[in-house]
Write a protein that holds these residues in place. Structure first.
Motif: not given
Ligand SMILES: [Mg+2]
Length: 243
Positions: A175-202
């Protein structure tokens, strides 16, 4: 990088639509509602004081960190009570606020990108906020919406990611989790064993953020949902899970 993606979980606020203008407008709608229905409360609680109270309620109720709806209702009840108005007004006041909170303006690329992704993979919305996708008119692209309020814990808690994977019937690693927040989305998903996609909008200034950590990076970083849909199109093997 090569990894299988069989489903996507998606953050909402600041990922599908920008949240700051929505909250500014919703708070104004609430202030207008108060002036009309409870002028004493409106007088006593101008916007900056209302915001301070919301922060105080959040600090006083750490066990409600996952439940913005309950926090706001508690703040409203206190406002009416201190102004000598009927606390039962908290519910219709919240309804007025919430209707405006669900009037979002999507990023320009969001709707088309969501349609493209939903045509290929199951999508689930995974949000700490209390947006209602049915009211917003987006429920049709998602299998389901799982919010922190409903789940009982907020991102980055691993349990909310695992609950979503279970409902999708897909192992976290696919499962790929997609979100803007570094802690809530990227690190949270990574720690839970998901793949993480960081949405880094300008930002409005056209500048993107830089990734702040050396020890860990998102599996994928994209500037928009459209770019993510392009990436999925360009990596069909990964979509099929045979990469
Ligand atoms: Mg977000």
């Amino acid at each position: 990088m090569s990894f299988p993606v069989r489903a996507i979980t998606l953050d909402l606020d600041d990922t599908v639509w920008p949240i700051a203008p929505v909250m500014v407008r919703a708070e104004r709608v609430l202030a207008d509602w108060l002036r009309e229905h409870a002028p004493r409360t409106a007088e006593r609680w101008p916007l900056p004081k209302m915001r301070e109270l919301r922060d105080a309620v959040a600090a006083e109720h750490p066990h409600l960190a996952h439940d913005f709806t309950r926090q706001r209702l508690i703040a409203l009840e206190r406002m009416f009570e201190e102004a000598g108005d009927d606390v039962a007004l908290a519910e219709p006041a919240f309804d007025a606020f919430f209707a405006a909170r669900c009037e979002v303006e999507h990023y320009a690329d969001s709707l088309e990108a969501l349609d493209r992704m939903a045509a290929k993979l199951p999508l689930a919305a995974l949000s700490n906020g209390n947006a209602d996708l049915s009211r917003i008119g987006l429920m049709h692209v998602f299998r389901f919406q799982l919010g922190a309020r409903e789940h009982g814990r907020a991102k980055p808690d691993a349990s909310i990611f695992h609950a979503a994977c279970e409902r999708l019937g897909v192992a976290p690693g696919k499962v790929l989790h997609v979100g803007d927040d570094i802690e809530m989305d990227v690190l949270g998903a990574h720690r839970a064993g998901l793949r993480a996609c960081w949405i880094n909008r300008a930002g409005d200034d056209g500048v993107s953020r830089s990734w702040p950590r050396d020890d860990l990076r998102p599996d994928l970083e994209v500037p928009s949902l459209a770019a993510l849909a392009d990436w999925l199109d360009a990596h069909p093997d990964q979509r099929q899970g045979v990469a």
